[in-house]
Design an enzyme around this catalytic site. Structure first.
Site, short mmCIF file in Angstrom:
data_model
loop_
_atom_site.label_atom_id
_atom_site.label_comp_id
_atom_site.label_asym_id
_atom_site.label_seq_id
_atom_site.Cartn_x
_atom_site.Cartn_y
_atom_site.Cartn_z
N THR A 66 -0.36 60.86 27.27
CA THR A 66 -1.59 61.54 27.67
C THR A 66 -1.69 62.90 26.97
O THR A 66 -2.70 63.20 26.32
CB THR A 66 -1.63 61.72 29.20
OG1 THR A 66 -1.71 60.43 29.80
CG2 THR A 66 -2.83 62.56 29.64
N GLY A 98 0.80 56.69 29.65
CA GLY A 98 2.02 57.39 30.01
C GLY A 98 1.81 58.90 30.02
O GLY A 98 0.81 59.41 29.52
N CYS A 99 2.78 59.60 30.60
CA CYS A 99 2.64 61.05 30.73
C CYS A 99 2.70 61.74 29.36
O CYS A 99 1.80 62.50 28.99
CB CYS A 99 3.70 61.59 31.67
SG CYS A 99 5.36 60.94 31.37
N TYR A 100 3.76 61.46 28.58
CA TYR A 100 3.84 62.05 27.24
C TYR A 100 2.65 61.61 26.37
O TYR A 100 2.06 62.44 25.67
CB TYR A 100 5.13 61.64 26.53
CG TYR A 100 6.42 62.29 26.98
CD1 TYR A 100 6.63 63.66 26.82
CD2 TYR A 100 7.47 61.52 27.48
CE1 TYR A 100 7.84 64.24 27.17
CE2 TYR A 100 8.69 62.09 27.83
CZ TYR A 100 8.87 63.46 27.67
OH TYR A 100 10.07 64.03 28.01
#
Ligand SMILES: NC(=O)C1=CN([C@@H]2O[C@H](COP(=O)(O)OP(=O)(O)OC[C@H]3O[C@@H](n4cnc5c(N)ncnc54)[C@H](OP(=O)(O)O)[C@@H]3O)[C@@H](O)[C@H]2O)C=CC1
Ligand SMILES: CC(=O)N[C@@H](CCC(=O)OP(=O)(O)O)C(=O)O
Length: 359
Positions: A170, A166-168
């Protein structure tokens, strides 16, 4: 794993992107267009999508003449006729769709790169709790490998089903892992991760909560966000994750605070980061607190840390573009690794001009 540049031994990889009308999918198509080892065979949307039949470049105008493929609707019959001809498929789709369909592609001999959260959590009981659905493919969940590109190269190379982080997670994990893997922190101490994302993190579909005019800056889903178990799982440490939504289009920052063991020096922390990222071209140890403006439209993660030796505390901050390092470019890193290519292959020329969601 032997590193290679693309040469005549690498055949063109036939790929499809499912979810090509969405933000993450479109970024990925933009990157795949620039990759000389890829032939994009199909761009796919949902069965009843209003985008079906339109050209990808009609939806995303910057790709006129670069990618003018039509958007096809996904269905069981689409799968029966098209999947078997592919080498790889990218899912930039809702989590439950990925969870339902990924294994069918793997069974058809197609490597799957899933940008959704459908295969990131190892604990199947976390799916109803954090994602709101029962996972229908527990075996696939067990065999999937998490794909944080700078940390899991061997796992990524050895699997056919990659759960792109996921973005957060990462940004959070890039900050946490040099500390937690080396056990420099006080185990079982409170680890706090504060994350801030722009509104493209919520996808392209309209909703009042993420309508640009409605957004100021606020925390949301505190103590219940689905990225909390994902970060904890991959950091091997329990974290408290506080996500915030901010009124800008793209870019994400995660700042983590950790208690260090008393004997740990600032120099040891520096060494842990150097060891982790000194040879990783997409991670920039920038020597100052990172800024969103320096990473938006780019596949880089900018990272910086500071130690208070008296208080035995380290603060680490990491900035990424949520749609690139937080989704599409990390998926491409995983794809490159699976081909034996350097993970950054074909990406270091990504510029604002080649990106989709613009300010
Ligand atoms: N936005 C971000 O910053 C990040 C997103 N992700 C993940 O990537 C995935 C896509 O996110 P994002 O691009 O933001 O979302 P969007 O809402 O912008 O796009 C979703 C895409 O999925 C397609 N889709 C929806 N339902 C189906 C279905 N049943 N079958 C096939 N295709 C379907 C949509 O097509 P259509 O609507 O035309 O039918 C659209 O192309 C999500 O899982 C998200 O969690 C991961 C990291 C970061
Ligand atoms: C701003 C915003 O709404 N962000 C999304 C996370 C981004 C995303 O798409 O999540 P995955 O990385 O798990 O796929 C959210 O909080 O749900």
């Amino acid at each position: 794993m032997a590193k290679a540049r693309l040469d005549s031994n690498n055949s063109m990889q036939k790929v499809a992107v499912i979810g090509a009308s969405g933000y993450a999918g479109a970024e990925l198509v933009g990157l795949l267009c620039q990759h000389d080892g890829v032939s994009i065979e199909h761009l796919v949307v949902s069965e009843n999508s209003s985008s079906e039949g339109k050209l990808f470049s009609d939806l995303h105008g910057r790709f006129k003449t670069l990618c003018d493929l039509p958007l096809e609707a996904f269905s069981a019959s689409w799968f029966d006729c098209c999947a078997v001809h592919l080498d790889a498929v990218f899912f930039a789709t809702p989590h439950e769709f990925s969870a339902d369909w990924a294994q069918a592609f793997v069974d058809a001999g197609v490597k799957v790169f899933d940008l959704s959260g459908g295969f990131r959590l190892k604990e199947s009981t976390d799916y109803p709790k954090y994602y709101g659905f029962e996972h229908a493919n527990i075996d696939a969940l067990n065999s999937a490998q998490y794909g944080l590109a700078e940390w899991q190269e061997t796992d990524i190379a050895q699997t056919n089903l990659i759960a792109v982080p996921g973005c957060y997670p990462t940004a959070s994990l890039l900050g946490l892992k040099p500390i937690t893997i080396n056990k420099l922190h006080v185990e079982n101490s409170l680890i706090v991760v504060n994350g801030i994302s722009g509104v493209s993190g919520a996808g392209r579909s309209a909703s009042l909560a993420t309508n640009f005019n409605e957004v100021s800056l606020k925390a949301y889903n505190v103590l219940q966000h689905r990225h909390q178990p994902e970060i904890s799982q991959e950091a091997h440490a329990s974290v408290i994750f506080n996500p915030h939504l901010a009124p800008y289009k793209r870019g994400l920052m995660a700042t983590v605070t950790m208690q260090l063991k008393e004997e740990v020096s600032a120099k040891q922390v520096d060494m842990a980061f150097q060891q982790a990222y000194g040879d990783k071209p997409l991670i920039r140890m920038v020597g100052a607190w990172p800024e969103i403006a320096n990473v938006e439209y780019s596949p880089f993660a900018d990272i910086h840390w500071q130690v208070d030796e008296e208080k035995h505390v380290v603060v680490v901050s990491c900035a990424i573009d949520n749609l690139l390092k937080g989704a599409a470019s990390q998926a491409l890193q995983c794809f490159n690794i699976s081909l034996g290519l350097p993970s950054e292959y074909s990406m270091l020329s990504v510029t604002a001009a080649s990106s989709n969601v613009k300010n």
